[in-house]
Design an enzyme around this catalytic site. Sequence first.
Site, PDB file in Angstrom:
ATOM      1  N   GLN A 100       0.850  -1.191   0.000  1.00 27.40           N
ATOM      2  CA  GLN A 100       0.000   0.000   0.000  1.00 27.40           C
ATOM      3  C   GLN A 100       0.887   1.244   0.000  1.00 27.40           C
ATOM      4  O   GLN A 100       1.701   1.435   0.899  1.00 27.40           O
ATOM      5  CB  GLN A 100      -0.933   0.053   1.213  1.00 27.40           C
ATOM      6  CG  GLN A 100      -1.991   1.155   1.039  1.00 27.40           C
ATOM      7  CD  GLN A 100      -2.741   1.497   2.306  1.00 27.40           C
ATOM      8  OE1 GLN A 100      -2.147   1.968   3.264  1.00 27.40           O
ATOM      9  NE2 GLN A 100      -4.046   1.279   2.303  1.00 27.40           N
ATOM     10  N   TYR A 176      -5.527  11.743   3.890  1.00 29.17           N
ATOM     11  CA  TYR A 176      -4.139  11.861   3.466  1.00 29.17           C
ATOM     12  C   TYR A 176      -4.103  12.463   2.058  1.00 29.17           C
ATOM     13  O   TYR A 176      -5.136  12.761   1.471  1.00 29.17           O
ATOM     14  CB  TYR A 176      -3.451  10.501   3.569  1.00 29.17           C
ATOM     15  CG  TYR A 176      -3.327  10.046   5.010  1.00 29.17           C
ATOM     16  CD1 TYR A 176      -2.288  10.511   5.820  1.00 29.17           C
ATOM     17  CD2 TYR A 176      -4.263   9.195   5.581  1.00 29.17           C
ATOM     18  CE1 TYR A 176      -2.183  10.123   7.147  1.00 29.17           C
ATOM     19  CE2 TYR A 176      -4.169   8.807   6.912  1.00 29.17           C
ATOM     20  CZ  TYR A 176      -3.132   9.273   7.696  1.00 29.17           C
ATOM     21  OH  TYR A 176      -3.042   8.916   9.018  1.00 29.17           O
ATOM     22  N   ARG A 316      -8.776  -4.612  13.273  1.00 32.00           N
ATOM     23  CA  ARG A 316      -8.716  -4.872  14.709  1.00 32.00           C
ATOM     24  C   ARG A 316      -9.056  -6.302  15.067  1.00 32.00           C
ATOM     25  O   ARG A 316      -8.464  -6.875  15.985  1.00 32.00           O
ATOM     26  CB  ARG A 316      -9.647  -3.902  15.439  1.00 32.00           C
ATOM     27  CG  ARG A 316      -9.171  -2.447  15.368  1.00 32.00           C
ATOM     28  CD  ARG A 316     -10.154  -1.487  16.024  1.00 32.00           C
ATOM     29  NE  ARG A 316      -9.593  -0.146  16.066  1.00 32.00           N
ATOM     30  CZ  ARG A 316     -10.242   0.898  16.575  1.00 32.00           C
ATOM     31  NH1 ARG A 316     -11.465   0.750  17.080  1.00 32.00           N
ATOM     32  NH2 ARG A 316      -9.665   2.097  16.573  1.00 32.00           N
TER      33      ARG A 316
END
Length: 349
Positions: A100, A176, A316
């Site tokens: 990524q 971002y 998670r």
Amino acid sequence: MKLLEPLDIRNIQISNRLVLAPMSRMQANEDGTVSERMPLYYSNYARRGVGLLMTEALYTDKISGRAYFNQPGLCTAAQRDTWRTVVSAVHDMGGRIFAQLQHGGRLAEPGLNPQHIAASDGIAAGNTWQTGRPNAAARAATTSEIKQIIECFERAASYAVEAGFDGIEIHGARGYLIDDFLSASTNRREDEYGGSLENRLRLPVQIVECVRGVVGKRPISFNMSLYKMDDLSYTPPGGEAEMTSIASALETAGVDLLHVSTRKALRDEQWGEPLVKVIGAAVTRARVIANGGLKTLDDCSQCLALPGVEAVSLARALLSNPDWLSMALERRPLETYVPGMEREALRIA
């Protein structure tokens, strides 16, 4: 069960529909090279049955691209060479792994980069997630710097191919840099990279096109979201239609996977449907990966039943349960994620 079915993406086959979502672990060496435990960390997920692994975000340049301290990179030959050890370890376990690629933009930690640039002048709201300091003022990137950013993504993608990665994911989410350009709330430019949706799409599309030029037949994924790290409730001015247009443009540019990140994948957005359902209906060739709050086998099955959704990614749940797949299939109790686990030493159990 659809989750366990193989998935063909362009020229590779994934053994099942379970994806390790990118997770910032902050444990690379200071120079952005892979640390000693990272090959074991990633290959451990492949060994435990996760079909496709996404690396944490890898910075694409050292001048303005890093997002957080001890972030791994893919902008030097030394970084490329250390990633070969990770890719080899994952392949030895029968897994697939994508790199990524990210530019931190306005959400970069203060003082981390020589330059702090964004789509427009301004300061992101709130504090940084890593150190908890107020976000620093960023200035608008010049057109010359935009060209350099695109070239850095191209070089990083080339390094990813040389390192043996099975594909590339472009980080275009959560505020971002790429998402910063794409979003009307933060992109206030008046040149060819701002204003209309067509102009706001220009940078993401140009990055996808240049990456396609160097990765050849390898698949490209694009990570997208509505929410930002500093704006959890963002909705584009064009609503559902705007998200449909974004997905179509990215597919046309060469994207094979749209990795849709949400706070909760099955939650209806303001227009009355989940974002993953809208994106799934907008594309014809590209596949959709659903991400956001997925914890159980039932969560995953509900997502995979939506039109166009062909895979699910967990963060998670896999962080707290590396054996999630076998535990979920056997209906064993799952460990609960504890805030801060991502900052702990890499688990190699």
